[in-house]
Design a protein around this motif. Structure first.
Motif, PDB file in Angstrom:
ATOM      1  N   ASP A   1     -24.062 -22.068  32.259  1.00  0.00           N
ATOM      2  CA  ASP A   1     -24.842 -22.184  31.024  1.00  0.00           C
ATOM      3  C   ASP A   1     -25.244 -20.799  30.506  1.00  0.00           C
ATOM      4  N   ASP A   2     -24.610 -19.759  31.047  1.00  0.00           N
ATOM      5  CA  ASP A   2     -24.973 -18.373  30.743  1.00  0.00           C
ATOM      6  C   ASP A   2     -24.448 -17.963  29.369  1.00  0.00           C
TER       7      ASP A   2
ATOM      8  N   GLY B   1     -24.424 -25.408  27.555  1.00  0.00           N
ATOM      9  CA  GLY B   1     -25.033 -24.174  27.084  1.00  0.00           C
ATOM     10  C   GLY B   1     -25.912 -24.291  25.852  1.00  0.00           C
TER      11      GLY B   1
ATOM     12  N   THR C   1     -20.774 -20.732  25.899  1.00  0.00           N
ATOM     13  CA  THR C   1     -21.046 -19.880  27.045  1.00  0.00           C
ATOM     14  C   THR C   1     -19.891 -18.901  27.261  1.00  0.00           C
TER      15      THR C   1
ATOM     16  N   ARG D   1     -25.377 -14.872  28.106  1.00  0.00           N
ATOM     17  CA  ARG D   1     -25.543 -13.425  28.013  1.00  0.00           C
ATOM     18  C   ARG D   1     -24.235 -12.736  27.629  1.00  0.00           C
TER      19      ARG D   1
ATOM     20  N   GLN E   1     -31.819 -20.308  22.017  1.00  0.00           N
ATOM     21  CA  GLN E   1     -32.686 -19.141  22.113  1.00  0.00           C
ATOM     22  C   GLN E   1     -32.054 -17.903  21.478  1.00  0.00           C
TER      23      GLN E   1
ATOM     24  N   GLU F   1     -28.937 -25.487  25.246  1.00  0.00           N
ATOM     25  CA  GLU F   1     -30.340 -25.091  25.382  1.00  0.00           C
ATOM     26  C   GLU F   1     -30.493 -23.571  25.345  1.00  0.00           C
ATOM     27  N   ASN F   2     -29.647 -22.857  26.078  1.00  0.00           N
ATOM     28  CA  ASN F   2     -29.722 -21.398  26.056  1.00  0.00           C
ATOM     29  C   ASN F   2     -29.253 -20.830  24.721  1.00  0.00           C
TER      30      ASN F   2
END
Length: 476
Positions: free
Chosen positions: A329-330, A357, A323, A332, A363, A359-360
């Protein structure tokens, strides 16, 4: 006071919950039925320390509720916050305001007379004017107000930032809006003597972008000084301390690392650039900040390669932390992503660990083995790379770590470990803003106190402890 909050993303959910904690009746509304159903069951869709408990407590007290029905949410509300997403438009860099304008169109016929619509989403200058025109197309002038109230929430400490803010910024164009929104904040914050800055609406909108662009510039500045420190055999942590104790500068955002990321700084700096371009104004410092930060994220991969002799093809790299910062958990614009992608292009195999983090990360990242234990992640690795300074990563047993890696190479991109601790455990260390010369580091350790032992003093005063290790200085 009854409040409606449109949008249950990061800003909307945190703000709505905190307003409820102040004793207001808050209804959070969202079109995503799955998210609303989960919230009604007590499942919070984002990771933010303390938010789960605060939501549960205020729902139980009857002050906080969730719905997909906009009409019910805004009925009787004195203040309606628009807190929907404003992501960057693909290929443009400016903010996508379609969700803001959609919310304005839908709430316009539903709000009560004298309601104040407050744009809390981060938006470019002039957005409030457009929102006012949209609502004014179906309502008489003078029967509603539109205000700006930008958020300054840092992920990981958002609840504290809301409850104990440095300042509250309110942008208004009429006395009714000023009175209502000021009253909402004044009562809970007056004991803390929090400044409430009331400005014109356009100034308020610009303040958020300007603040984030300045902080992004500060981070980029110390990162470039870290590169210089490495070349002149200096120490960026001590440099940051010496600079930051100047009250005009401050220690926050002077923690050198792999570059800034997250949901705000990258998006807001680009949006500010686009706004300036639209008005024919050059903001060259911000432009250089954006360019330098993007280059730095990928250049960190070269730092990893240098630590391994310039070649990573076929080697296994263990990445600790994904992250963009701890306690979120960001993913971006996280620096971990371009670093991993660059190493993969050079043939490295990547294993990665993050406390919350993963799970994110699934993606975003491909061909990365995601592991839920830091030691297992490092097992058999040719290098261990620290990208996010989570507490459990900073507290790893380095001696144990040394026994399970294939090569004892540690690339510490957050200066998460005490100087010399990793070397004592047997690692070859490449850190940020520190000399790569073992002889110089050894000599420095003999002559200088550890930075954490440095104190300020005046005529024999006891002084103040100043910790300059990673994690003690906010890096956004």
């Amino acid at each position: 006071m009854k409040i409606a909050v449109i949008g249950t993303g990061y800003v909307g959910l945190v703000s709505g919950t905190c307003f409820a904690a102040w004793g207001n009746e808050v209804v959070c509304v969202d079109k995503n039925t799955q998210k609303i159903n989960a919230l009604e069951l007590g499942v919070v869709p984002i990771y933010e320390p303390g938010l789960d408990e605060l939501v549960e407590r205020n729902v139980a007290a009857g002050r906080l509720s969730f719905t997909c029905n906009l009409a019910n949410a805004v009925k009787g509300a004195a203040v309606v916050f628009i807190a929907v997403g404003t992501p960057p438009r693909a290929g443009h860099g400016d903010a996508d305001l379609s969700f803001v304008y959609m919310a304005a169109r839908e709430l316009a016929p539903l709000i009560d007379d004298n309601a104040v619509v407050v744009v809390k989403s981060t938006v470019p200058v002039g957005t409030g004017d457009v929102v006012e025109k949209i609502i004014g197309s179906v309502r008489k002038a003078g029967t509603f107000s539109v205000a700006s109230n930008p958020e300054f929430l840092r992920e990981g400490v958002a609840i504290r930032d809301f409850m104990e803010p440095d300042r509250v910024v309110i942008g208004v164009e009429d006395e009714h809006a000023r009175k209502v929104v000021t009253e909402l904040y004044n009562a809970p914050l007056e004991v803390q003597m929090t400044p409430i800055v009331v400005t014109q609406r356009r100034t308020s909108e610009l303040i958020k972008y300007a603040a984030n662009a300045f902080l992004a510039t500060k981070i980029t500045f110390i990162n470039e000084l870290a590169d210089l420190c490495e070349q002149v055999e200096s120490n960026v942590s001590e440099l940051a301390l010496g600079m930051g104790l100047d009250k005009r500068i401050g220690t926050s955002f002077l923690n050198a690392g792999p570059g800034y990321g997250g949901s705000c700084f990258p998006k807001d700096t680009m949006a500010l650039l686009r706004t300036a371009q639209d008005y024919g104004v050059a903001v060259r410092i911000v432009q250089e900040t954006v360019t330098a930060n993007e280059a730095r994220k990928r250049r960190m991969a070269l730092k990893v390669m240098d630590a391994l002799g310039g070649e990573v093809d076929g080697l296994t790299i263990a990445v600790l932390g994904l992250t963009f910062k701890p306690d979120t958990d960001d993913m971006r614009d996280a620096p971990s992503v371009p670093l991993i992608e660059t190493l993969q292009r050079f043939g490295a195999r990547i294993r990665a660990y993050d406390p919350v983090g993963i799970e994110n990360a699934q993606q975003i990242l491909s061909d990365v083995e995601l592991i839920e234990d830091p030691y297992e992640c490092a097992r058999g690795a040719d290098a261990v790379v620290v990208i996010t300074e989570w507490g459990d990563i900073r507290s790893l047993d380095l001696s144990r770590l040394k026994t399970i890696v294939r090569q004892p190479v540690l690339v510490d991109l957050r200066n998460a470990y005490e100087p010399g601790a990793a070397e004592k455990a047997g690692f070859r260390v490449s850190a940020i803003g520190r000399s790569t010369s073992a002889r110089h580091d050894a000599r420095s350790s003999e002559l200088l106190p550890h930075p954490a032992d440095v104190v300020t003093s005046s005529r024999g005063a006891s002084g103040v402890h100043c910790d300059v290790m990673g994690g003690s200085v906010d890096n956004g």
